[in-house]
Every structure is written in structure tokens, then in C-alpha cells.
Design an enzyme around this catalytic site. Structure first.
Site, mmCIF file in Angstrom:
data_model
loop_
_atom_site.group_PDB
_atom_site.id
_atom_site.type_symbol
_atom_site.label_atom_id
_atom_site.label_comp_id
_atom_site.label_asym_id
_atom_site.label_seq_id
_atom_site.Cartn_x
_atom_site.Cartn_y
_atom_site.Cartn_z
ATOM 1 N N HIS A 194 -11.506 39.239 -37.186
ATOM 2 C CA HIS A 194 -10.330 38.405 -37.439
ATOM 3 C C HIS A 194 -9.733 37.974 -36.108
ATOM 4 O O HIS A 194 -8.551 38.172 -35.824
ATOM 5 C CB HIS A 194 -9.307 39.157 -38.290
ATOM 6 N N ARG A 226 -21.100 24.548 -25.933
ATOM 7 C CA ARG A 226 -20.418 24.795 -24.654
ATOM 8 C C ARG A 226 -19.379 25.915 -24.758
ATOM 9 O O ARG A 226 -18.822 26.322 -23.745
ATOM 10 C CB ARG A 226 -19.723 23.523 -24.158
ATOM 11 N N ASP A 273 -17.316 44.620 -48.027
ATOM 12 C CA ASP A 273 -15.966 44.065 -47.868
ATOM 13 C C ASP A 273 -15.357 43.805 -49.240
ATOM 14 O O ASP A 273 -14.590 42.870 -49.437
ATOM 15 C CB ASP A 273 -15.994 42.779 -47.031
#
Length: 393
Positions: A194, A226, A273
């Protein structure tokens, strides 16, 4: 029949998924709570498991609830129901995860959960939030988020009474790197998740002692050519174990394949989860202080629509990994059992089919890979009545 006889079980004719190999038509014997031996001749009284595959019990590092119950409720009966629900789906070792809440309330939840660790129901506590990024909070209440001040992090760890296994935090926040160092010193897993962290800061967190990526790819910046971000940093470092949610919702199959190709099964921990709807149907469920609607098996916040955990159980993750992703049985078992067991420091007693380890076993159909039976600590939890003794002659 003596007490000793009742405590002995032998499963014959099964495919066994052993560390580094798969053996057809083999035998596993159980005495008391532990595996007493592998191989050997079939004997009268052995249970016939021809057509079935035996794997070690699953280890879930990251699960919030199930069976309509939540670990974040702070109610022992709910936690027991959640653990039992996942046990019946093959999870023989559970680390209970909290969600973001007021610090004092999460500390109270930890106190309740720590008692269940001491009773042997749970293997530890994982704090997910409140030390996470507002920009990547997902199904965590934004107004309750806090910077990872080491003193606050330590308060939750102490509330777990020695049973804190993992803390998820965003290392780019004030106090983040100091908290990672403190957790490492305490022997608690520091997990990056998170987070809005960039590549360089994530590398700093790993150097400071972070060793887990909380549900990699989810609730963090994606990969740009990038700006590789946290995902590349976490995937490329051999010290990091990456959590993946293989439910067909959180990750595209090709993304899971990418993680395996980069990190390997020995660095992947498949998790659920899962929130309270796991093992249940569609409807409304609480997730900490938030309300979640489950529709067609997908959990989303009522307010805002963000994905709110999963309804996954690890037997489903097992089947998907083999049948959808094409992972080998050894790769799948490593990620569901051996890797998380090693991360928790429990690989001497769980995580693989080896003599002397706990008899935590999952039996699946060798063709469909559907769950058939579960044994924990040498006792059938589910499905043991399906098997009959080997016919003599």
C-alpha cells in the site's frame, strides 16, 4: 483397539508431492500429530488413496477473515470461525491480518488474536495498516491512516505479546525506514505494501530490512520504463518474498507468470487476502470499519468501488495455479506451503511432506485438483470418511 492404534494412520496408493519430486502410488504414515514415515509396503488397515494427490497443508500469510467472520472484529468467536473456514479449504497454518483502524482498537484486536496464537489456532498476527499511503490505501479508511512513527508501530507489536509476525507499511512515509529497521531488529517481518514508493526508496527499505512485498502489483505504482517503481525493486532482490493473489481478479495470469519467471517459486507466497465473504456467497460484509459488497465473488467497497480483499481460499489458488497458469505441482506446493513456512521460521515443522514434521495434509483429486480432504496435526478436519481400507489380496 488401543489408543496408540487410533493415533496411527497410513495413506497408501497416493501421489505424493515431496520436496523436489512427485512420487506416484506411494505411502505416508502418520503417528499422533506427525508424519512417521514415507514409502514402504502397503499394510492391512491402510487407507486407499488411489487416484488422489497428497500435498502439505497450505500456509496463508495474509488473510482477514472468512465464513462471514473477520479477524478485525476483535471477537474471539469470529476469529475461530474464520480460521475454521480456511482450514476446511486446506489452510492448516494461518497468520491473521488486521485492517486499518484506530491504534487502540487495533491493539485490542491484537490482544484477542494473540490468545488464539497461544491456543495453537493461529500462527501469528499481521498488521496491514494504518501505516500506509493515502494514495494507495485501497480498502482502508483514509482518515484513520497514520505515518509509521516507530513508537506507534512498536505499540501494535507489543500489543501482540510476542506474536506479531508481519507489519505492512509504506516506507516513503515519515518514519517508514526507521520502522523497517526497528521491525527487523525485533524479528518481525517488515513488508512493503500500500505504497507510493519509488524504486530508490524501495531499495532503501530492503537494505533496512524489509523482506516481503504485500500483494505485489496491487496497491502500488505500476512499472514504467523510466520509473520502475517498487515492483521491479521487490522482484529483483533475492532477499524479498513476494505475495501474490491468484484469484483471477487481482492479477492477470500473465502477470503472475511474470512474477514466477523473475522471482521463482521459492520467493513467491500465494496468499488469499480474503475478507469475511470467503467461503460464503454474494452480499454485504464488514471489513474493519468499512462496508463491502460481494457480487459474483468479487469484493468491492460500497463507497468508491475499490477492490476490497478477495473471497479466495487457497484450495482454489492451488487449482488455478496448476490448471490455469500451468505451474508444476512442485512449484505450486512450494508457494503455498514451503516458502511461507520458511518465511515464518516454521520450516522445521510444517511446509513439506517429510518425516518428523506435523501431519498437516491436503488431499486433492489427481485429475480435477479439487479439494477432497484435510488433515491437521494428524486428525482429519474434512473428508477423511471418504477413504476405505485397502482391499487385501
Amino acid at each position: 483397539m488401543t489408543t496408540a492404534d487410533r493415533d496411527r494412520t497410513a495413506l497408501a496408493g497416493a501421489r505424493l508431492v515431496l520436496p523436489g519430486s512427485v512420487v506416484e502410488g506411494d505411502r505416508v504414515s502418520v503417528e499422533g500429530e506427525r508424519i512417521a514415515g514415507l514409502g514402504g509396503d502397503t499394510e492391512p488397515g491402510d487407507l486407499d488413496l488411489t487416484g488422489y494427490t497428497v500435498v502439505p497443508g497450505f500456509v496463508d500469510l495474509h488473510v482477514h477473515g472468512g465464513g462471514g467472520a473477520s479477524y478485525a472484529s476483535g471477537i474471539a468467536e469470529e476469529a475461530l470461525l474464520a480460521a475454521r473456514t480456511h482450514l476446511e479449504h486446506g489452510t492448516t497454518t494461518t497468520v491473521a491480518s488486521t485492517v486499518t483502524g484506530e491504534i487502540d482498537e487495533v491493539a485490542r484486536q491484537a490482544h484477542v488474536l494473540s490468545e488464539l496464537v497461544e491456543d495453537g489456532v493461529l500462527a501469528g498476527i499481521h498488521f496491514e495498516g494504518p501505516f500506509i499511503s493515502h494514495n494507495r490505501c485501497g480498502a482502508h479508511r483514509p482518515d484513520l491512516l497514520r505515518d509509521p512513527d516507530p513508537a506507534l508501530v512498536r505499540k501494535l507489536v507489543d500489543a501482540a505479546r510476542g506474536h506479531a509476525r508481519m507489519v505492512t507499511l509504506a516506507p516513503e512515509l515519515p518514519g517508514g525506514l526507521d520502522s523497517v529497521r526497528m521491525l527487523a531488529d525485533l524479528g518481525v517481518i517488515a513488508a512493503v505494501g500500500h505504497t507510493d514508493s519509488d524504486y530508490a526508496t524501495t531499495l532503501e527499505a530492503i537494505e533496512a530490512g524489509a523482506t516481503v512485498a504485500t500483494h505485489l502489483f496491487n496497491a502500488m505504482p505500476g512499472i514504467a520504463h523510466r520509473a520502475p517503481g517498487p515492483i521491479v525493486a521487490l522482484l529483483e532482490d533475492e532477499r524479498v518474498t513476494v505475495e501474490l493473489i491468484n484469484d483471477g481478479v487481482h492479477l492477470h495470469p500473465s502477470v503472475l507468470d511474470l512474477a514466477y519467471g523473475t522471482a521463482g517459486a521459492n520467493r513467491v507466497a500465494l496468499i488469499t487476502d480474503a475478507m469475511g465473504a470467503a467461503g460464503m456467497g454474494d452480499g454485504l460484509y464488514p471489513l474493519g470499519p468499512l462496508q463491502v459488497e460481494v457480487k459474483d465473488g468479487v469484493a468491492r467497497l460500497v463507497e468508491g468501488g475499490a477492490i476490497a480483499g478477495s473471497t479466495l481460499t487457497l484450495d482454489v489458488a492451488f487449482k488455478r495455479s496448476v490448471t490455469v497458469n500451468g505451474l508444476s505441482l512442485n512449484q505450486t506446493v512450494e508457494s503455498l506451503s514451503a516458502t511461507p513456512a520458511r518465511l515464518l521460521g516454521l520450516s522445521d515443522s510444517i511446509g513439506s511432506l517429510e518425516t518428523g514434521k506435523f501431519a498437516d495434509l491436503v488431499v486433492v483429486d489427481s485429475t480435477s485438483y479439487d479439494l477432497v480432504a484435510v488433515m491437521r496435526r494428524g486428525r482429519w478436519v474434512l473428508g477423511g470418511e471418504k477413504f476405505r481400507p485397502v482391499k487385501s489380496g
